[in-house]
Enzyme design. Sequence first.
Site, PDB file in Angstrom:
ATOM      1  N   LYS A  13       0.828  -1.215   0.000  1.00  0.00           N
ATOM      2  CA  LYS A  13       0.000   0.000   0.000  1.00  0.00           C
ATOM      3  C   LYS A  13       0.859   1.261   0.000  1.00  0.00           C
ATOM      4  O   LYS A  13       0.609   2.192  -0.753  1.00  0.00           O
ATOM      5  CB  LYS A  13      -0.929   0.009   1.227  1.00  0.00           C
ATOM      6  CG  LYS A  13      -1.846  -1.197   1.314  1.00  0.00           C
ATOM      7  CD  LYS A  13      -2.807  -1.117   2.510  1.00  0.00           C
ATOM      8  CE  LYS A  13      -2.116  -1.205   3.866  1.00  0.00           C
ATOM      9  NZ  LYS A  13      -1.693  -2.557   4.261  1.00  0.00           N
ATOM     10  N   ARG A  87      -9.456   0.467   9.248  1.00  0.00           N
ATOM     11  CA  ARG A  87      -9.081  -0.914   9.507  1.00  0.00           C
ATOM     12  C   ARG A  87     -10.178  -1.662  10.274  1.00  0.00           C
ATOM     13  O   ARG A  87     -10.012  -2.851  10.556  1.00  0.00           O
ATOM     14  CB  ARG A  87      -7.802  -0.951  10.352  1.00  0.00           C
ATOM     15  CG  ARG A  87      -6.529  -1.162   9.563  1.00  0.00           C
ATOM     16  CD  ARG A  87      -5.371  -1.098  10.549  1.00  0.00           C
ATOM     17  NE  ARG A  87      -4.193  -1.814  10.131  1.00  0.00           N
ATOM     18  CZ  ARG A  87      -3.174  -1.249   9.469  1.00  0.00           C
ATOM     19  NH1 ARG A  87      -3.235  -0.001   9.084  1.00  0.00           N
ATOM     20  NH2 ARG A  87      -2.119  -1.958   9.173  1.00  0.00           N
ATOM     21  N   ARG A 126      12.148  -7.000   4.959  1.00  0.00           N
ATOM     22  CA  ARG A 126      12.028  -5.576   4.639  1.00  0.00           C
ATOM     23  C   ARG A 126      12.918  -4.665   5.483  1.00  0.00           C
ATOM     24  O   ARG A 126      13.062  -4.846   6.681  1.00  0.00           O
ATOM     25  CB  ARG A 126      10.555  -5.164   4.834  1.00  0.00           C
ATOM     26  CG  ARG A 126      10.304  -3.679   4.714  1.00  0.00           C
ATOM     27  CD  ARG A 126       8.844  -3.390   4.515  1.00  0.00           C
ATOM     28  NE  ARG A 126       8.069  -3.485   5.759  1.00  0.00           N
ATOM     29  CZ  ARG A 126       6.769  -3.186   5.825  1.00  0.00           C
ATOM     30  NH1 ARG A 126       6.113  -2.822   4.733  1.00  0.00           N
ATOM     31  NH2 ARG A 126       6.133  -3.276   6.968  1.00  0.00           N
ATOM     32  N   ARG A 160      11.503  -2.081  11.054  1.00  0.00           N
ATOM     33  CA  ARG A 160      10.408  -1.797  11.980  1.00  0.00           C
ATOM     34  C   ARG A 160      10.358  -2.821  13.099  1.00  0.00           C
ATOM     35  O   ARG A 160      10.576  -4.003  12.884  1.00  0.00           O
ATOM     36  CB  ARG A 160       9.080  -1.795  11.214  1.00  0.00           C
ATOM     37  CG  ARG A 160       8.781  -0.449  10.601  1.00  0.00           C
ATOM     38  CD  ARG A 160       7.616  -0.492   9.662  1.00  0.00           C
ATOM     39  NE  ARG A 160       6.442  -1.189  10.201  1.00  0.00           N
ATOM     40  CZ  ARG A 160       5.276  -1.213   9.574  1.00  0.00           C
ATOM     41  NH1 ARG A 160       5.124  -0.581   8.420  1.00  0.00           N
ATOM     42  NH2 ARG A 160       4.269  -1.861  10.092  1.00  0.00           N
ATOM     43  N   ARG A 171      -0.481  -9.338  13.330  1.00  0.00           N
ATOM     44  CA  ARG A 171      -1.024  -8.320  12.408  1.00  0.00           C
ATOM     45  C   ARG A 171      -1.941  -8.964  11.379  1.00  0.00           C
ATOM     46  O   ARG A 171      -2.983  -8.404  11.024  1.00  0.00           O
ATOM     47  CB  ARG A 171       0.115  -7.565  11.717  1.00  0.00           C
ATOM     48  CG  ARG A 171       0.757  -6.513  12.609  1.00  0.00           C
ATOM     49  CD  ARG A 171       2.176  -6.225  12.240  1.00  0.00           C
ATOM     50  NE  ARG A 171       2.338  -5.537  10.968  1.00  0.00           N
ATOM     51  CZ  ARG A 171       3.487  -5.499  10.294  1.00  0.00           C
ATOM     52  NH1 ARG A 171       4.565  -6.123  10.754  1.00  0.00           N
ATOM     53  NH2 ARG A 171       3.559  -4.832   9.175  1.00  0.00           N
TER      54      ARG A 171
HETATM   55  P1  ADP Z   1       1.194  -2.500   7.829  1.00  0.00           P
HETATM   56  O1  ADP Z   1       0.097  -2.213   6.835  1.00  0.00           O
HETATM   57  O2  ADP Z   1       2.478  -2.864   7.168  1.00  0.00           O
HETATM   58  O3  ADP Z   1       0.815  -3.453   8.906  1.00  0.00           O
HETATM   59  P2  ADP Z   1       1.029   0.188   9.007  1.00  0.00           P
HETATM   60  O4  ADP Z   1       2.224   1.032   8.970  1.00  0.00           O
HETATM   61  O5  ADP Z   1      -0.161   0.604   8.212  1.00  0.00           O
HETATM   62  O6  ADP Z   1       1.578  -1.224   8.604  1.00  0.00           O
HETATM   63  O7  ADP Z   1       0.528  -0.018  10.511  1.00  0.00           O
HETATM   64  C1  ADP Z   1       1.390  -0.435  11.542  1.00  0.00           C
HETATM   65  C2  ADP Z   1       0.621  -0.598  12.869  1.00  0.00           C
HETATM   66  O8  ADP Z   1       0.023   0.658  13.244  1.00  0.00           O
HETATM   67  C3  ADP Z   1      -0.547  -1.572  12.849  1.00  0.00           C
HETATM   68  O9  ADP Z   1      -0.127  -2.908  13.046  1.00  0.00           O
HETATM   69  C4  ADP Z   1      -1.397  -1.034  14.011  1.00  0.00           C
HETATM   70  O10 ADP Z   1      -0.845  -1.394  15.256  1.00  0.00           O
HETATM   71  C5  ADP Z   1      -1.247   0.453  13.865  1.00  0.00           C
HETATM   72  N1  ADP Z   1      -2.301   1.051  12.984  1.00  0.00           N
HETATM   73  C6  ADP Z   1      -2.098   1.670  11.790  1.00  0.00           C
HETATM   74  N2  ADP Z   1      -3.264   2.097  11.277  1.00  0.00           N
HETATM   75  C7  ADP Z   1      -4.239   1.731  12.162  1.00  0.00           C
HETATM   76  C8  ADP Z   1      -5.654   1.865  12.199  1.00  0.00           C
HETATM   77  N3  ADP Z   1      -6.332   2.476  11.184  1.00  0.00           N
HETATM   78  N4  ADP Z   1      -6.320   1.384  13.263  1.00  0.00           N
HETATM   79  C9  ADP Z   1      -5.674   0.782  14.273  1.00  0.00           C
HETATM   80  N5  ADP Z   1      -4.341   0.605  14.302  1.00  0.00           N
HETATM   81  C10 ADP Z   1      -3.618   1.076  13.262  1.00  0.00           C
END
Ligand code: ADP
Length: 213
Positions: A13, A87, A126, A160, A171
């Site tokens: 994404k 999400r 990554r 990360r 996740r």
């Molecule tokens: P990825 O899509 O690679 O898992 P992101 O950078 O989008 O990574 O998100 C990393 C973490 O941030 C998620 O695992 C969660 O803990 C938190 N997070 C991000 N966006 C949201 C959201 N919309 N609602 C709840 N938690 C979120």
Amino acid sequence: MNIILLGPPGAGKGTQAHFLVEDRGMIQLSTGDMLREAKDSGTEMGKKVAEVMARGDLVTDDIVIGLIREKLEGENASGFIFDGFPRTLAQADALDTLLSETGETLDAVIEMRVDDEALVSRITARSTCGGCGEVYNDITKPWPEDGKCANCGSTDIKRRADDNEESLRQRLMEYYKKTSPLIGYYYAKGKLRSVDGLGEIDEVKAAIADALA
Ligand code: ADP
Ligand code: ZN
């Protein structure tokens, strides 16, 4: 045009959002990036979310909806890419409300499909450049031999805290339990466009362009 990029962790994404920003001047709103910034800022909220994120759990709806609200109120341009938000169904409802308050609409939801096996190998390999954000992969796109980023020359290799197998499994679990219902939700609303996220980066980019045309 306002769009959502939807897909499991590691679907690509962020990579595709960057293209849309460069090519179309859209504004990327990544809740993951916002939360990582909050974490680095050392505030109380930042400390709270750091643990949750490292485990691979979702941060509470209140916090992320608040972050998105702030951004939407701060920008008056049209053309948002929601990356990693919504999400949960509650976040999707909140987004509907926020957009209608500002007279905006949601034009499309791009679902990026990638099988789980590929996600695990993508994510555990990554790293990103601390200087410019360039994404590297130990197998398919390793760091140059001299350890300097090919793009900006920085030697700051970042991984990360949640890019390990255990957090990734969590996740993925969160994705299937809480986020994947959004696929049906946006399908029913007539907004869903699914693209194959497994191809080369340029192929995925082209598929997204087709889906938005
Ligand atoms: P990825 O899509 O690679 O898992 P992101 O950078 O989008 O990574 O998100 C990393 C973490 O941030 C998620 O695992 C969660 O803990 C938190 N997070 C991000 N966006 C949201 C959201 N919309 N609602 C709840 N938690 C979120
Ligand atoms: Zn760099």
